[in-house]
Enzyme design. Structure first.
Site, PDB file in Angstrom:
ATOM      1  N   ASP A 263      -4.939  -8.405   3.334  1.00 51.13           N
ATOM      2  CA  ASP A 263      -5.043  -6.968   3.588  1.00 51.13           C
ATOM      3  C   ASP A 263      -6.267  -6.707   4.472  1.00 51.13           C
ATOM      4  OD1 ASP A 263      -4.761  -4.062   1.442  1.00 51.13           O
ATOM      5  OD2 ASP A 263      -5.608  -4.253   3.453  1.00 51.13           O
ATOM      6  N   ILE A 264      -6.057  -6.055   5.570  1.00 51.15           N
ATOM      7  CA  ILE A 264      -7.185  -5.835   6.498  1.00 51.15           C
ATOM      8  C   ILE A 264      -8.263  -4.952   5.856  1.00 51.15           C
ATOM      9  CG2 ILE A 264      -6.220  -3.784   7.661  1.00 51.15           C
ATOM     10  CD1 ILE A 264      -7.297  -5.263  10.298  1.00 51.15           C
TER      11      ILE A 264
ATOM     12  N   ASN B 253      -1.777   5.734  15.764  1.00 57.32           N
ATOM     13  CA  ASN B 253      -0.907   6.344  16.766  1.00 57.32           C
ATOM     14  C   ASN B 253      -1.768   7.335  17.542  1.00 57.32           C
ATOM     15  OD1 ASN B 253      -0.808   9.056  15.509  1.00 57.32           O
ATOM     16  ND2 ASN B 253       0.242   7.929  13.894  1.00 57.32           N
TER      17      ASN B 253
ATOM     18  N   GLY C 284       1.722   1.996   7.230  1.00 54.92           N
ATOM     19  CA  GLY C 284       1.232   0.652   7.548  1.00 54.92           C
ATOM     20  C   GLY C 284      -0.280   0.514   7.450  1.00 54.92           C
ATOM     21  N   VAL C 285      -0.842  -0.153   8.463  1.00 49.87           N
ATOM     22  CA  VAL C 285      -2.295  -0.367   8.506  1.00 49.87           C
ATOM     23  C   VAL C 285      -3.024   0.978   8.488  1.00 49.87           C
ATOM     24  CG1 VAL C 285      -4.176  -1.171  10.002  1.00 49.87           C
ATOM     25  CG2 VAL C 285      -2.132  -2.563   9.716  1.00 49.87           C
ATOM     26  N   ASP C 286      -2.507   1.916   9.280  1.00 51.88           N
ATOM     27  CA  ASP C 286      -3.115   3.254   9.409  1.00 51.88           C
ATOM     28  C   ASP C 286      -3.223   3.914   8.037  1.00 51.88           C
ATOM     29  OD1 ASP C 286      -2.296   5.946  11.789  1.00 51.88           O
ATOM     30  OD2 ASP C 286      -4.166   5.389  10.812  1.00 51.88           O
TER      31      ASP C 286
ATOM     32  N   SER D 117       1.157  -3.326  16.811  1.00 57.39           N
ATOM     33  CA  SER D 117       2.525  -3.031  17.296  1.00 57.39           C
ATOM     34  C   SER D 117       3.627  -3.824  16.611  1.00 57.39           C
ATOM     35  CB  SER D 117       2.653  -3.244  18.814  1.00 57.39           C
ATOM     36  OG  SER D 117       1.965  -2.236  19.523  1.00 57.39           O
TER      37      SER D 117
ATOM     38  N   GLY E  91       4.680  -3.900  13.568  1.00 52.79           N
ATOM     39  CA  GLY E  91       5.332  -3.302  12.388  1.00 52.79           C
ATOM     40  C   GLY E  91       6.264  -2.186  12.828  1.00 52.79           C
TER      41      GLY E  91
ATOM     42  N   TYR F 241       6.131  -0.319  15.241  1.00 57.51           N
ATOM     43  CA  TYR F 241       6.394  -0.318  16.691  1.00 57.51           C
ATOM     44  C   TYR F 241       7.226  -1.508  17.152  1.00 57.51           C
ATOM     45  CZ  TYR F 241       3.213   3.662  17.319  1.00 57.51           C
ATOM     46  OH  TYR F 241       2.612   4.895  17.274  1.00 57.51           O
TER      47      TYR F 241
HETATM   48  N1  APR Z   1      -3.357  -5.210   6.253  1.00 54.09           N
HETATM   49  C1  APR Z   1      -3.030  -6.033   7.289  1.00 54.09           C
HETATM   50  N2  APR Z   1      -1.875  -5.943   7.975  1.00 54.09           N
HETATM   51  C2  APR Z   1      -1.012  -4.971   7.599  1.00 54.09           C
HETATM   52  C3  APR Z   1      -1.286  -4.059   6.549  1.00 54.09           C
HETATM   53  C4  APR Z   1      -2.527  -4.218   5.865  1.00 54.09           C
HETATM   54  N3  APR Z   1      -2.890  -3.415   4.847  1.00 54.09           N
HETATM   55  N4  APR Z   1      -0.232  -3.191   6.440  1.00 54.09           N
HETATM   56  C5  APR Z   1       0.657  -3.557   7.382  1.00 54.09           C
HETATM   57  N5  APR Z   1       0.212  -4.630   8.071  1.00 54.09           N
HETATM   58  C6  APR Z   1       0.849  -5.343   9.179  1.00 54.09           C
HETATM   59  C7  APR Z   1       2.337  -5.127   9.367  1.00 54.09           C
HETATM   60  O1  APR Z   1       3.065  -6.035   8.559  1.00 54.09           O
HETATM   61  C8  APR Z   1       2.496  -5.439  10.851  1.00 54.09           C
HETATM   62  O2  APR Z   1       2.612  -6.845  11.038  1.00 54.09           O
HETATM   63  O3  APR Z   1       0.249  -4.852  10.368  1.00 54.09           O
HETATM   64  C9  APR Z   1       1.160  -4.999  11.453  1.00 54.09           C
HETATM   65  C10 APR Z   1       1.228  -3.669  12.221  1.00 54.09           C
HETATM   66  O4  APR Z   1       2.119  -2.812  11.543  1.00 54.09           O
HETATM   67  P1  APR Z   1       1.950  -1.193  11.518  1.00 54.09           P
HETATM   68  O5  APR Z   1       0.846  -0.839  10.609  1.00 54.09           O
HETATM   69  O6  APR Z   1       3.302  -0.632  11.290  1.00 54.09           O
HETATM   70  O7  APR Z   1       1.432  -0.816  12.983  1.00 54.09           O
HETATM   71  P2  APR Z   1       2.243  -0.683  14.357  1.00 54.09           P
HETATM   72  O8  APR Z   1       3.448  -1.544  14.401  1.00 54.09           O
HETATM   73  O9  APR Z   1       1.202  -0.817  15.427  1.00 54.09           O
HETATM   74  O10 APR Z   1       2.781   0.830  14.324  1.00 54.09           O
HETATM   75  C11 APR Z   1       1.830   1.878  14.433  1.00 54.09           C
HETATM   76  O11 APR Z   1       2.706   2.921  12.476  1.00 54.09           O
HETATM   77  O12 APR Z   1       1.521   3.359  10.592  1.00 54.09           O
HETATM   78  C12 APR Z   1       1.989   3.918  11.748  1.00 54.09           C
HETATM   79  O13 APR Z   1       0.385   5.611  12.264  1.00 54.09           O
HETATM   80  C13 APR Z   1       0.866   4.343  12.655  1.00 54.09           C
HETATM   81  O14 APR Z   1       2.333   5.502  14.135  1.00 54.09           O
HETATM   82  C14 APR Z   1       1.558   4.336  13.983  1.00 54.09           C
HETATM   83  C15 APR Z   1       2.476   3.116  13.872  1.00 54.09           C
END
Ligand code: APR
Length: 169
Positions: free
Chosen positions: A9-10, A23, A31-33, A121, A123, A125
């Protein structure tokens, strides 16, 4: 700069700067956000709102990066970056590489010595994981990395992605 792969987990990474896969609105998401805002607390969103009220009135452009406090997270800063949505029609990989390069630039400007990246990107995206890792490593192992950042972690959320990354590293 040392580059290592970490599975987990980041939000628990003990580094100076954690990169958020945000975003353009900078106002949160899933997700991460979602994890960063949930664990970091409202101070992060407060600063994001201030950015939107100021220089980033139209939001953060794809490939750009901007820092805020990390709130309750172990890190000192969150560096928000906006990845490109995957497209099979057009090659957006330069924008994805900009996310890593600009986050490193912002980290260097802050004086951060260590940084943790999610796989931007890959997840919501929909960027294919293997190429997402390849683009990240192309920048992190590139020659024009700022010297003040000594340690970079690429944090992979699951073992399958870790196996892919290990093979590429
Ligand atoms: N720690 C580490 N990695 C994570 C975590 C976490 N807690 N949660 C998700 N991930 C991984 C996902 O499995 C994926 O491989 O991070 C990667 C990026 O996924 P997303 O968070 O969906 O980000 P992204 O694909 O860039 O999409 C961004 O998603 O959450 C929304 O607000 C955000 O609109 C934006 C979009």
């Amino acid at each position: 700069m040392r580059v290592e792969l970490v599975t987990g987990d980041i939000t628990v990474q003990e580094v100076d700067a954690i990169v958020n896969a945000a975003n353009s609105s900078l106002l949160g998401g899933g997700g991460v956000d979602g994890a960063i805002h949930r664990r970091g607390g409202p101070a992060i969103l407060d600063e994001c709102r201030a950015l939107r009220a100021g220089h980033y009135g139209r939001g953060l452009a794809v490939g750009e990066a901007v820092a805020t406090t990390a709130g309750r997270l172990p890190a000192r800063w969150v560096i928000h970056t906006v990845g490109p949505v995957f497209s099979a029609r057009e090659d957006r990989s330069p924008l994805l590489r900009n996310c890593y390069a600009n986050s490193l630039r912002v980290a260097a400007e802050l004086g951060a010595r260590s940084i943790a990246f999610p796989l931007v990107s890959s997840g919501v995206y929909r960027w294919p994981k293997e190429d997402a890792v390849a683009q990240a490593l192309a920048v992190l192992r590139g020659s024009d990395v700022p010297t003040t950042v000594e340690d970079a972690r690429l944090v992979l959320f699951d073992d399958a992605t870790r196996v892919i990354a290990q093979r590429l590293l």
